[in-house]
Design a protein around this motif. Structure first.
Motif, PDB file in Angstrom:
ATOM      1  N   ASN A   7      73.277 -45.009  -6.540  1.00  0.00           N
ATOM      2  CA  ASN A   7      72.581 -45.144  -7.814  1.00  0.00           C
ATOM      3  C   ASN A   7      73.498 -44.620  -8.909  1.00  0.00           C
ATOM      4  O   ASN A   7      74.013 -43.505  -8.809  1.00  0.00           O
ATOM      5  CB  ASN A   7      71.268 -44.357  -7.816  1.00  0.00           C
ATOM      6  N   ILE A   8      73.706 -45.416  -9.928  1.00  0.00           N
ATOM      7  CA  ILE A   8      74.534 -45.048 -11.068  1.00  0.00           C
ATOM      8  C   ILE A   8      73.637 -44.967 -12.298  1.00  0.00           C
ATOM      9  O   ILE A   8      72.832 -45.866 -12.533  1.00  0.00           O
ATOM     10  CB  ILE A   8      75.657 -46.094 -11.302  1.00  0.00           C
ATOM     11  N   VAL A   9      73.793 -43.899 -13.069  1.00  0.00           N
ATOM     12  CA  VAL A   9      72.992 -43.733 -14.278  1.00  0.00           C
ATOM     13  C   VAL A   9      73.875 -43.978 -15.495  1.00  0.00           C
ATOM     14  O   VAL A   9      74.914 -43.330 -15.662  1.00  0.00           O
ATOM     15  CB  VAL A   9      72.369 -42.323 -14.353  1.00  0.00           C
ATOM     16  N   ARG A  13      69.472 -44.907 -17.754  1.00  0.00           N
ATOM     17  CA  ARG A  13      68.873 -45.871 -16.826  1.00  0.00           C
ATOM     18  C   ARG A  13      69.612 -45.829 -15.501  1.00  0.00           C
ATOM     19  O   ARG A  13      70.838 -45.739 -15.476  1.00  0.00           O
ATOM     20  CB  ARG A  13      68.962 -47.292 -17.379  1.00  0.00           C
ATOM     21  N   THR A  14      68.861 -45.954 -14.427  1.00  0.00           N
ATOM     22  CA  THR A  14      69.448 -45.926 -13.093  1.00  0.00           C
ATOM     23  C   THR A  14      69.664 -47.353 -12.593  1.00  0.00           C
ATOM     24  O   THR A  14      68.766 -48.197 -12.689  1.00  0.00           O
ATOM     25  CB  THR A  14      68.523 -45.175 -12.116  1.00  0.00           C
ATOM     26  N   TYR A  15      70.860 -47.576 -12.079  1.00  0.00           N
ATOM     27  CA  TYR A  15      71.220 -48.888 -11.548  1.00  0.00           C
ATOM     28  C   TYR A  15      71.595 -48.742 -10.075  1.00  0.00           C
ATOM     29  O   TYR A  15      72.575 -48.076  -9.744  1.00  0.00           O
ATOM     30  CB  TYR A  15      72.400 -49.479 -12.328  1.00  0.00           C
ATOM     31  N   PRO A  16      70.828 -49.357  -9.174  1.00  0.00           N
ATOM     32  CA  PRO A  16      71.192 -49.326  -7.756  1.00  0.00           C
ATOM     33  C   PRO A  16      72.306 -50.330  -7.485  1.00  0.00           C
ATOM     34  O   PRO A  16      72.249 -51.473  -7.941  1.00  0.00           O
ATOM     35  CB  PRO A  16      69.897 -49.729  -7.045  1.00  0.00           C
ATOM     36  N   GLU A  25      82.913 -46.209  -4.587  1.00  0.00           N
ATOM     37  CA  GLU A  25      81.845 -45.347  -5.088  1.00  0.00           C
ATOM     38  C   GLU A  25      82.403 -44.359  -6.109  1.00  0.00           C
ATOM     39  O   GLU A  25      81.836 -44.188  -7.194  1.00  0.00           O
ATOM     40  CB  GLU A  25      81.186 -44.581  -3.939  1.00  0.00           C
ATOM     41  N   ARG A  29      81.372 -44.136 -10.073  1.00  0.00           N
ATOM     42  CA  ARG A  29      80.825 -42.898 -10.648  1.00  0.00           C
ATOM     43  C   ARG A  29      81.683 -42.402 -11.815  1.00  0.00           C
ATOM     44  O   ARG A  29      81.163 -41.957 -12.837  1.00  0.00           O
ATOM     45  CB  ARG A  29      80.676 -41.823  -9.577  1.00  0.00           C
ATOM     46  N   ALA A  32      81.062 -44.695 -14.784  1.00  0.00           N
ATOM     47  CA  ALA A  32      79.765 -44.391 -15.401  1.00  0.00           C
ATOM     48  C   ALA A  32      79.869 -43.122 -16.246  1.00  0.00           C
ATOM     49  O   ALA A  32      79.302 -43.062 -17.352  1.00  0.00           O
ATOM     50  CB  ALA A  32      78.688 -44.244 -14.334  1.00  0.00           C
ATOM     51  N   ASN A  36      79.123 -42.915 -20.205  1.00  0.00           N
ATOM     52  CA  ASN A  36      78.129 -41.994 -20.751  1.00  0.00           C
ATOM     53  C   ASN A  36      78.739 -41.053 -21.790  1.00  0.00           C
ATOM     54  O   ASN A  36      78.095 -40.741 -22.797  1.00  0.00           O
ATOM     55  CB  ASN A  36      77.442 -41.214 -19.631  1.00  0.00           C
TER      56      ASN A  36
END
Length: 96
Positions: A7-9, A13-16, A25, A29, A32, A36
């Motif tokens: 899950n990436i925020v 908002r969270t995106y699977p 991964e 991350r 993301a 942010n």
């Protein structure tokens, strides 16, 4: 190999997502986190009321950096190719 589900925020908002490796991964991350941070910077620097506008500004910045990098690479490749052609002509001249 089984896909990893993460899950990436981004912007709250969270995106699977599914990735193939732990390296993917980590890359997701980190990307993301950079997004942010940029969102936060834009929200502090500009009077932006809509997250969509901030996300569009982020997308534009990342896309423009990529395109500028491509143009720079093309320019460098062109210069290198010109030098190789000059050297080839010089060698051919001396071999004749």
């Amino acid at each position: 190999m089984a896909k990893l589900k993460i899950n990436i925020v981004i912007a709250g908002r969270t995106y699977p997502l599914s990735v193939n490796t732990t390296q993917e991964e980590e890359g997701m991350r980190k990307a993301a986190a950079v997004i942010n941070q940029l969102i936060s910077k834009y929200e502090q620097s500009y009077a932006v009321s809509d997250k969509q506008d901030v996300l569009a500004m982020c997308a534009l910045q990342f896309a423009s950096k990529l395109e500028i990098s491509k143009l720079s690479d093309q320019s460098e490749n062109s210069e290198a190719l010109d030098k190789i052609n000059e050297l080839t002509k010089l060698v051919n001249t001396h071999l004749e």
